[in-house]
Structure formats: C-alpha cells, structure tokens
Design a protein around this motif. Sequence first.
Motif, short mmCIF file in Angstrom:
data_model
loop_
_atom_site.label_atom_id
_atom_site.label_comp_id
_atom_site.label_asym_id
_atom_site.label_seq_id
_atom_site.Cartn_x
_atom_site.Cartn_y
_atom_site.Cartn_z
N ALA A 1 0.82 -1.21 0.00
CA ALA A 1 0.00 0.00 0.00
C ALA A 1 0.86 1.26 0.00
O ALA A 1 0.52 2.25 -0.66
CB ALA A 1 -0.93 -0.01 1.22
N ILE A 2 1.98 1.24 0.71
CA ILE A 2 2.88 2.39 0.72
C ILE A 2 3.46 2.61 -0.69
O ILE A 2 3.54 3.73 -1.18
CB ILE A 2 4.01 2.20 1.75
N GLY A 3 3.87 1.52 -1.33
CA GLY A 3 4.39 1.62 -2.70
C GLY A 3 3.34 2.16 -3.66
O GLY A 3 3.65 2.98 -4.54
N LEU A 4 2.11 1.72 -3.51
CA LEU A 4 1.01 2.20 -4.36
C LEU A 4 0.83 3.70 -4.18
O LEU A 4 0.67 4.44 -5.16
CB LEU A 4 -0.27 1.46 -4.00
N LEU A 5 0.85 4.17 -2.95
CA LEU A 5 0.70 5.60 -2.68
C LEU A 5 1.79 6.41 -3.37
O LEU A 5 1.53 7.50 -3.91
CB LEU A 5 0.73 5.85 -1.17
N MET A 6 3.02 5.88 -3.39
CA MET A 6 4.15 6.60 -3.97
C MET A 6 4.10 6.65 -5.49
O MET A 6 4.93 7.31 -6.12
CB MET A 6 5.47 5.95 -3.53
N MET A 7 3.14 5.96 -6.12
CA MET A 7 3.00 6.02 -7.58
C MET A 7 1.95 7.03 -8.03
O MET A 7 1.59 7.08 -9.21
CB MET A 7 2.67 4.63 -8.14
N PHE A 8 1.46 7.84 -7.10
CA PHE A 8 0.51 8.89 -7.45
C PHE A 8 1.15 10.25 -7.21
O PHE A 8 2.10 10.38 -6.44
CB PHE A 8 -0.76 8.76 -6.60
N LYS A 9 0.64 11.27 -7.90
CA LYS A 9 1.11 12.63 -7.68
C LYS A 9 0.69 13.07 -6.29
O LYS A 9 -0.36 12.65 -5.81
CB LYS A 9 0.51 13.57 -8.74
N PRO A 10 1.49 13.89 -5.62
CA PRO A 10 2.68 14.59 -6.10
C PRO A 10 3.98 13.80 -5.94
O PRO A 10 5.05 14.32 -6.22
CB PRO A 10 2.72 15.84 -5.21
N PHE A 11 3.88 12.55 -5.49
CA PHE A 11 5.11 11.78 -5.23
C PHE A 11 5.81 11.38 -6.52
O PHE A 11 7.03 11.53 -6.65
CB PHE A 11 4.78 10.54 -4.40
N LEU A 12 5.07 10.86 -7.49
CA LEU A 12 5.67 10.39 -8.74
C LEU A 12 5.53 11.44 -9.83
O LEU A 12 4.43 11.94 -10.09
CB LEU A 12 5.00 9.09 -9.20
N VAL A 13 6.66 11.79 -10.45
CA VAL A 13 6.69 12.78 -11.52
C VAL A 13 7.37 12.17 -12.73
O VAL A 13 8.49 11.66 -12.63
CB VAL A 13 7.45 14.06 -11.10
N GLU A 14 6.69 12.17 -13.87
CA GLU A 14 7.28 11.65 -15.10
C GLU A 14 8.03 12.76 -15.83
O GLU A 14 7.62 13.92 -15.81
CB GLU A 14 6.19 11.08 -16.01
N LYS A 15 9.14 12.39 -16.47
CA LYS A 15 9.92 13.36 -17.22
C LYS A 15 9.13 13.80 -18.45
O LYS A 15 8.62 12.98 -19.20
CB LYS A 15 11.25 12.75 -17.66
N LYS A 16 9.05 15.11 -18.64
CA LYS A 16 8.35 15.64 -19.81
C LYS A 16 9.24 15.52 -21.04
O LYS A 16 10.45 15.76 -20.98
CB LYS A 16 7.98 17.11 -19.59
N LYS A 17 8.63 15.13 -22.15
CA LYS A 17 9.38 15.01 -23.39
C LYS A 17 9.67 16.38 -23.98
O LYS A 17 8.79 17.24 -24.05
CB LYS A 17 8.60 14.17 -24.41
N THR A 18 10.91 16.57 -24.38
CA THR A 18 11.29 17.80 -25.06
C THR A 18 10.98 17.66 -26.54
O THR A 18 10.62 16.59 -27.04
CB THR A 18 12.78 18.08 -24.88
N ASN A 19 11.14 18.76 -27.28
CA ASN A 19 10.91 18.71 -28.72
C ASN A 19 11.88 17.73 -29.39
O ASN A 19 11.53 17.05 -30.35
CB ASN A 19 11.08 20.11 -29.32
N ILE A 20 13.12 17.66 -28.86
CA ILE A 20 14.10 16.75 -29.44
C ILE A 20 13.67 15.30 -29.20
O ILE A 20 13.76 14.45 -30.09
CB ILE A 20 15.50 17.00 -28.82
N ASP A 21 13.16 15.01 -28.00
CA ASP A 21 12.71 13.67 -27.70
C ASP A 21 11.57 13.26 -28.62
O ASP A 21 11.50 12.13 -29.09
CB ASP A 21 12.23 13.56 -26.23
N GLN A 22 10.68 14.21 -28.90
CA GLN A 22 9.53 13.87 -29.74
C GLN A 22 9.94 13.62 -31.18
O GLN A 22 9.32 12.84 -31.89
CB GLN A 22 8.51 15.00 -29.65
N LEU A 23 11.00 14.29 -31.64
CA LEU A 23 11.48 14.08 -33.00
C LEU A 23 12.19 12.74 -33.15
O LEU A 23 12.19 12.17 -34.24
CB LEU A 23 12.42 15.22 -33.40
N GLN A 24 12.78 12.21 -32.07
CA GLN A 24 13.60 11.01 -32.15
C GLN A 24 12.76 9.75 -32.29
O GLN A 24 11.67 9.66 -31.92
CB GLN A 24 14.51 10.89 -30.90
#
Length: 490
Positions: free
Chosen positions: A467-490
């Motif tokens: 249950a603690i691990g599940l909680l840590m997979m929700f915001k604000p705890f877990l943040v995904e890296k935003k794709k840059t324009n370069i990432d989207q082109l690749q």
Amino acid sequence: MEEENVEQPLLEKKKKKYYKNCPGCKVDESKELSEGHFVLFTKLFIVWMLVLCASLPISSLFPFVYFMVRDFNIAKTEADISSYAGYMGSAFMLGRCLTSLFWGTIADRIGRKPVIVIGITSVVIFNTLFALSTSFWMAVIVRFLLGCLNSLLGPVKAYVTELLREEHQALGLSTVSAAWGVGLIIGPALGGYLSQPVEKYPHIFPKDSFWDKFPYFLPSFVISALAFVVAIGCIWIPETLHNHHGSDESLDDSNGLENGRSGGGNENIQKNENLFLNWPLMSSIIPYCIFSLHDITCLEVFSLWAVSPQRLGGLNFTTDDVGNVLSISGLALIVYQIAIYPSVEKATGPVSIARISSILSIPLLQSYPFIALLSGLALYIVLSIFTILKNVLSITIITGLLLLQNRAVEQHQRGAANGIAMTGMSLFNAIGPATGGTVLTWSQKRMDASFLPGTHMVFFFLNIVEAIGLLMMFKPFLVEKKKTNIDQLQ
C-alpha cells in the motif's frame, strides 16, 4: 544554392560523428547500419543470460535455507529457524547495497563490460563457496562477499539501453525485468529440485558421499557452471561506453556536437546534473525500492511458509513441492512478459498498469493464509494460480518503474543513475528477508491470537508495504519526465 541550405540541416541531423577507436561509436554505427530480427534476438539473449546469472544466486537458497539453518544447529527453537534464514538472505543484499553506487560509477568510467565480467565471475566463485559452507557464519560472510561483487544489474540496465536502438529500448528493459523476475522464480525451483539429492535421487547420489556431506551443493554448482559459461561468452560481447581519449579524429566529422559524449564542453557540463536533484528519476526510484522490498520479502516468506509445518500455519511442503509451484509460475511469467506486457504497456502506459497491478495485489496476497485450509490437488491448483497472478502483477510494476528511471536520465549518467537505484533497492532488500523471517517467526508464535492470528499477520504486513508503494506512484510523489521537442522528434 537555396536548396543546399534547406537540405544541409537535415543531413547534419541524420549523420553522427564516429571515432575510430571508440567502442561505443562502433556499437552506435552498427545500430545505424542494421538491427534485424536475428541481431535483435541475439542482443536480447545476451542481456537475458547476464541478468539470469545475477538473479539466480539471490533466490536459489530460499527453498532449502530453512533446512540448511536447521542443519547448522544454531536456532534454539523450530520457530527461530525463519529468523536466522532471513539474516542469511539479507547478507547478500547488504553487500550489494554498500557497493552498487561504486560499481555504477566504475561502469561510467572504465566501461560496462569489465564490471559485468567481474559480477559474473563473482557468482562462479562465491556461489560455489556458499554451498560448501560448514557453519552459519561462513555462509553469511560468503553471501555478503557475493553481494559486494555482484552488483551488475545496474550496469546491465545501462548496457541494454546503449546496445539497442531507441525503438527497441523498452523491449530491452522489459527483457531485463523479465529475466530478473524469472531468475528470482527459477532460482528457488532449482534449489527445490536439486537440494538434498541423496534423499531424492538415491540411485544416482549414494549415501555417505560428497553429496551427502554437502546436501545443498548441487543447485549452487549448476548455477555457478552456467555463470562460468556466460563469463566465457562475455569475452565477445561489445563495450558500449564511449571513450574518445580527447581525440578529434573520427570517421565522420559532419556533426561533432550531435552526440553529447563526444565533445562539446559546455553542452556536457549542462547535462552532468546532480542526479539526486533529478526528481523524475528519484521519484521513480523510491517506489521501485519499496516494491523490490515487498517482492524479495514475499518470496522469502512464501518459501519459508510453504515448508513450515501445518501446526504453524504452513503447508508442510517439501523442497520439490516449492520447486513445482515456482516452475509453473516462472513459465507463465516468461509468456506474459514476451507476448502480453509490451502491448498492455503500449496501450495504457507504464504508470497506469503499475497502479492497477498494485491495487489487485493486495486482496490476492491477503488470501494466501486461507489456501493452507486446502489439501491435495486443490491446494496445488489454487496455490499455482495465485502465485502466477502475484508474480505477473509484481513484474508489471517493476518493469514500469524501470522504464521511467531510464527515461529520466541522459545516457552518460545512466550507469550512475542505475547504481543509485541498485543501492536503494539493495538496502531495502537487505531489510526484507531478515524482517520477513522475523515477522513470520512472530506470527507463528501467535497462532491463537484474536486479531490476525498466525500467518494472517505476516501477509497483512506485506500488504502494508504494498500500500505504501502504491501511494508513492501517485502525484505529487511520482513525476514523469516531460518530453522535449528533441525527444519527440527522435
């Protein structure tokens, strides 16, 4: 003239700078030229075998560690055996915790291949010595040394992302987590089938022989022999780390700043950020450590619970019985990871499917004590189904978090990033078996309690961690890296 000006940037973007004597450049160039199905399969097979050799020694002792500790005559009561077994399981993880960041940093400096070879060789030596242990403390010390030198999972995760094209990197990391999960399951199966061979196969292994004196040597020897073959094969695997030695001599000078590893001082400095301040990375490592703690503790508790006597809430299984259940689960896990998970992850994303899997795991795990009420064929069928589901859900969570970690960092910091993840995971895993064994011992001493009697308590404890691990997979705890324009082109 205008057409040349328009087309030139496209040419520059496509072409990269390759250095003649750089092993990483050679790998990058070969990836650009060709990566057909056979080449891809070969690379994935290499990664599979490396990870398998790293994971098999961790869990292979679980089915017989109860009997091994009993034979050492160190436990005062039968219920205390689980506690000592937990300490033996934790020794490996403690050693790995202390050295994972070191090996990850070394892999970023001298290369992935040397660290991988050292890790595989350590399995050959120390896993064999463990099987020859004549006392509890000798076994603990050897397991600790094996953990100190066998920190190759982090470098392998960096290695696979560099060995494969970008479109195949998710498959590569999925292969890593699948091989790891299968190793953690097949390891106990081997330990269950091959331990105490004189009792199980008296026609092949005579009484009063070497195999009778060291009844737990055979499974460790088989794993060490496999690691020896893989260590020999490592001679031919390519190095993927870029090493230009400050030279500007290259095979293609059309785009010197295309690759951040090849020069470009200011760009490189900007990319060498403090990994501990990279919150998308750290926020994925935290639940990864928690779920790793849960998985290794659950595996330890399951193996000890299964072989415990029925009067203590166990199943009174033999090591063969444990091996049968885990073998079926391992085969199902391979099929799921290869045929089903990539499509599910593509449709839902790694985070959503990981959250769903964690939620489903909680009621499933709390149902385990009721399985002990069954007997005969019904017991084997229900236990096998529950174990398959539990392991499928666990590997789904771990794979999703691995994908997030490796997407959160640049390539030149991937070894150190995976070293941080391995350090945290190993620390939590060092706590897991010892804590799980202790809680199981305590649970078995309160069989007549009014609240969560017997083994109900230890599985409730495991669900708190889930249950603690599940909680840590929700915001604000877990943040995904935003794709840059370069990432989207690749």
